[in-house]
Motif scaffolding. Structure first.
Motif, PDB file in Angstrom:
ATOM      1  N   SER A  33       0.842  -1.201   0.000  1.00 12.60           N
ATOM      2  CA  SER A  33       0.000   0.000   0.000  1.00 12.60           C
ATOM      3  C   SER A  33       0.880   1.254   0.000  1.00 12.60           C
ATOM      4  O   SER A  33       2.106   1.178   0.177  1.00 12.60           O
ATOM      5  N   HIS A  34       0.238   2.380  -0.204  1.00  8.12           N
ATOM      6  CA  HIS A  34       0.931   3.668  -0.269  1.00  8.12           C
ATOM      7  C   HIS A  34      -0.082   4.737   0.091  1.00  8.12           C
ATOM      8  O   HIS A  34      -1.157   4.788  -0.503  1.00  8.12           O
ATOM      9  N   VAL A  35       0.226   5.556   1.074  1.00 11.33           N
ATOM     10  CA  VAL A  35      -0.692   6.608   1.495  1.00 11.33           C
ATOM     11  C   VAL A  35      -0.149   7.954   1.031  1.00 11.33           C
ATOM     12  O   VAL A  35       0.971   8.339   1.376  1.00 11.33           O
ATOM     13  N   LEU A  36      -0.955   8.661   0.247  1.00  8.47           N
ATOM     14  CA  LEU A  36      -0.579   9.977  -0.259  1.00  8.47           C
ATOM     15  C   LEU A  36      -1.504  11.030   0.337  1.00  8.47           C
ATOM     16  O   LEU A  36      -2.725  10.945   0.204  1.00  8.47           O
ATOM     17  N   ASP A  37      -0.916  12.002   1.012  1.00  9.75           N
ATOM     18  CA  ASP A  37      -1.672  13.108   1.593  1.00  9.75           C
ATOM     19  C   ASP A  37      -1.866  14.163   0.504  1.00  9.75           C
ATOM     20  O   ASP A  37      -1.003  15.020   0.275  1.00  9.75           O
ATOM     21  N   PRO A  61       3.777  12.344   0.726  1.00 15.93           N
ATOM     22  CA  PRO A  61       3.455  11.024   1.277  1.00 15.93           C
ATOM     23  C   PRO A  61       3.083  11.146   2.756  1.00 15.93           C
ATOM     24  O   PRO A  61       3.580  12.039   3.459  1.00 15.93           O
ATOM     25  N   ALA A  62       2.224  10.262   3.217  1.00 15.71           N
ATOM     26  CA  ALA A  62       1.810  10.254   4.620  1.00 15.71           C
ATOM     27  C   ALA A  62       2.622   9.207   5.367  1.00 15.71           C
ATOM     28  O   ALA A  62       2.415   8.002   5.192  1.00 15.71           O
ATOM     29  N   ALA A  63       3.551   9.657   6.182  1.00 17.34           N
ATOM     30  CA  ALA A  63       4.426   8.748   6.924  1.00 17.34           C
ATOM     31  C   ALA A  63       3.828   8.386   8.282  1.00 17.34           C
ATOM     32  O   ALA A  63       3.003   9.122   8.835  1.00 17.34           O
ATOM     33  N   ASN A  64       4.235   7.223   8.787  1.00 27.01           N
ATOM     34  CA  ASN A  64       3.867   6.760  10.130  1.00 27.01           C
ATOM     35  C   ASN A  64       2.359   6.576  10.319  1.00 27.01           C
ATOM     36  O   ASN A  64       1.821   6.830  11.398  1.00 27.01           O
ATOM     37  N   VAL A  65       1.691   6.127   9.255  1.00 28.60           N
ATOM     38  CA  VAL A  65       0.260   5.816   9.367  1.00 28.60           C
ATOM     39  C   VAL A  65       0.110   4.340   9.730  1.00 28.60           C
ATOM     40  O   VAL A  65       0.552   3.467   8.986  1.00 28.60           O
ATOM     41  N   PRO A  66      -0.504   4.014  10.875  1.00 27.97           N
ATOM     42  CA  PRO A  66      -0.720   2.612  11.235  1.00 27.97           C
ATOM     43  C   PRO A  66      -1.710   1.952  10.269  1.00 27.97           C
ATOM     44  O   PRO A  66      -2.741   2.534   9.934  1.00 27.97           O
ATOM     45  N   ILE A  67      -1.381   0.744   9.825  1.00 32.76           N
ATOM     46  CA  ILE A  67      -2.219   0.013   8.873  1.00 32.76           C
ATOM     47  C   ILE A  67      -2.496  -1.382   9.424  1.00 32.76           C
ATOM     48  O   ILE A  67      -1.627  -2.017  10.026  1.00 32.76           O
ATOM     49  N   LYS A  68      -3.711  -1.861   9.182  1.00 27.84           N
ATOM     50  CA  LYS A  68      -4.104  -3.211   9.593  1.00 27.84           C
ATOM     51  C   LYS A  68      -4.667  -3.948   8.385  1.00 27.84           C
ATOM     52  O   LYS A  68      -5.538  -3.429   7.691  1.00 27.84           O
ATOM     53  N   ASN A  70       6.257   3.955   5.833  1.00 32.75           N
ATOM     54  CA  ASN A  70       7.602   4.487   6.018  1.00 32.75           C
ATOM     55  C   ASN A  70       7.646   5.968   5.647  1.00 32.75           C
ATOM     56  O   ASN A  70       6.605   6.603   5.428  1.00 32.75           O
ATOM     57  N   SER A  71       8.848   6.525   5.564  1.00 31.35           N
ATOM     58  CA  SER A  71       8.987   7.960   5.295  1.00 31.35           C
ATOM     59  C   SER A  71       8.462   8.347   3.919  1.00 31.35           C
ATOM     60  O   SER A  71       8.142   9.516   3.678  1.00 31.35           O
ATOM     61  N   ASP A  72       8.348   7.362   3.014  1.00 31.53           N
ATOM     62  CA  ASP A  72       7.809   7.620   1.678  1.00 31.53           C
ATOM     63  C   ASP A  72       6.317   7.304   1.603  1.00 31.53           C
ATOM     64  O   ASP A  72       5.733   7.286   0.526  1.00 31.53           O
ATOM     65  N   GLY A  73       5.707   7.019   2.762  1.00 32.31           N
ATOM     66  CA  GLY A  73       4.283   6.722   2.803  1.00 32.31           C
ATOM     67  C   GLY A  73       3.923   5.321   2.347  1.00 32.31           C
ATOM     68  O   GLY A  73       2.750   5.014   2.135  1.00 32.31           O
ATOM     69  N   ARG A  74       4.932   4.461   2.222  1.00 36.65           N
ATOM     70  CA  ARG A  74       4.689   3.115   1.683  1.00 36.65           C
ATOM     71  C   ARG A  74       4.612   2.060   2.779  1.00 36.65           C
ATOM     72  O   ARG A  74       5.276   2.159   3.814  1.00 36.65           O
ATOM     73  N   SER A  75       3.806   1.039   2.504  1.00 38.58           N
ATOM     74  CA  SER A  75       3.698  -0.135   3.370  1.00 38.58           C
ATOM     75  C   SER A  75       4.066  -1.353   2.532  1.00 38.58           C
ATOM     76  O   SER A  75       3.360  -1.712   1.592  1.00 38.58           O
ATOM     77  N   THR A  76       5.183  -1.988   2.872  1.00 34.16           N
ATOM     78  CA  THR A  76       5.707  -3.096   2.072  1.00 34.16           C
ATOM     79  C   THR A  76       5.840  -4.399   2.842  1.00 34.16           C
ATOM     80  O   THR A  76       6.384  -5.365   2.318  1.00 34.16           O
ATOM     81  N   LYS A  77       5.332  -4.432   4.091  1.00 34.21           N
ATOM     82  CA  LYS A  77       5.537  -5.611   4.932  1.00 34.21           C
ATOM     83  C   LYS A  77       4.224  -6.191   5.456  1.00 34.21           C
ATOM     84  O   LYS A  77       4.191  -6.796   6.530  1.00 34.21           O
ATOM     85  N   LEU A  78       3.146  -6.013   4.712  1.00 27.41           N
ATOM     86  CA  LEU A  78       1.857  -6.543   5.160  1.00 27.41           C
ATOM     87  C   LEU A  78       1.830  -8.063   5.129  1.00 27.41           C
ATOM     88  O   LEU A  78       1.123  -8.696   5.914  1.00 27.41           O
ATOM     89  N   LEU A  79       2.565  -8.665   4.192  1.00 23.34           N
ATOM     90  CA  LEU A  79       2.681 -10.120   4.112  1.00 23.34           C
ATOM     91  C   LEU A  79       4.149 -10.476   3.935  1.00 23.34           C
ATOM     92  O   LEU A  79       4.959  -9.646   3.512  1.00 23.34           O
ATOM     93  N   ALA A  80       4.476 -11.721   4.241  1.00 24.00           N
ATOM     94  CA  ALA A  80       5.829 -12.185   4.009  1.00 24.00           C
ATOM     95  C   ALA A  80       6.103 -12.198   2.509  1.00 24.00           C
ATOM     96  O   ALA A  80       5.194 -12.434   1.709  1.00 24.00           O
TER      97      ALA A  80
END
Length: 220
Positions: free
Chosen positions: A108-112, A118-125, A146-156
């Motif tokens: 995922s990637h969160v863009l403000d 990018p939206a950094a430090n957004v908790p994701i479930k 992360n600092s670039d607004g990306r989530s890359t560790k949701l799954l192995a």
């Protein structure tokens, strides 16, 4: 004790491959379920446990499942986050054989878009709808952008993903507190479906966020 008093049975979870923190998180998330929802959850978790015990007792009858169970035991000792099931473990092996470096099949990637960054430090479930249920969700993993607004560790990391209905929830309130603002949505959730014929695809599910509206799309 509080769980038993509420539901009338002990907390049941398929703990193979899960850390103590993940088991505790599952308990906290499921404690808010209704009795009917949690009965379904417990039955499915017990089914997973029974299947694994049968595989261990009769490995000759289930050679492929026994191999996957052995791989899961090995993976449990690593520091990988998330879970991908037997299909995810097989996908990791396939990626290694093919000479590629697999990533999490769901990212995922969160863009403000209100602030153009990018939206950094957004908790994701990340959750997956439990089989034969219309409203019982199984917690898959948690991550923080992360600092670039990306989530890359949701799954192995894997070349495959389990089919089903998934939900990604973003804690926009936590992000807004850092900015010192108050938006309209306390959280944003995106529900999407992965078909049986899509298990070898990658799913990038971004969130375009502003305090008073949000949208999404399937990225790459």
């Amino acid at each position: 004790d509080k769980y038993y008093e509420k539901y009338g049975f002990i907390f049941i979870v398929f703990a193979t491959g899960k850390s103590a923190e993940q088991v505790l998180a599952a308990l906290k998330d499921r404690f808010g379920n209704s009795c009917s929802q949690e009965t379904v959850n417990a039955a499915i978790e017990q089914m997973k446990i029974t299947e694994l015990r049968l595989i261990k007792m009769f490995p000759d009858l289930f050679p492929e499942e026994a191999a996957a169970a052995a791989a899961a035991a090995s993976a449990a000792n690593s520091k990988d986050k998330g879970k991908g099931g037997a299909l995810g473990r097989i996908g990791g092996i396939l990626g290694h054989i093919a000479g590629v470096n697999p990533q999490s099949p769901i990212t995922s990637h969160v863009l403000d878009i209100a602030n153009g960054k990018p939206a950094a430090n957004v908790p994701i479930k990340l959750e997956r709808l439990m089989p034969c249920s219309a409203d019982a969700w199984d917690l898959v993993s948690r991550d923080t952008t992360n600092s670039d607004g990306r989530s890359t560790k949701l799954l192995a990391p894997s070349a495959t993903v389990e089919p089903g209905v998934y939900k990604i929830s973003f804690d926009t309130t936590a992000y807004e507190k850092v900015l010192g603002i108050k938006g309209f949505y306390p959280h944003a959730s995106i529900v999407f479906h992965i078909g049986e014929d899509q298990t070898y695809q990658h799913f990038h599910v971004p969130l375009l966020y502003s305090p008073f509206g949000y949208s999404t799309y399937r990225g790459s």
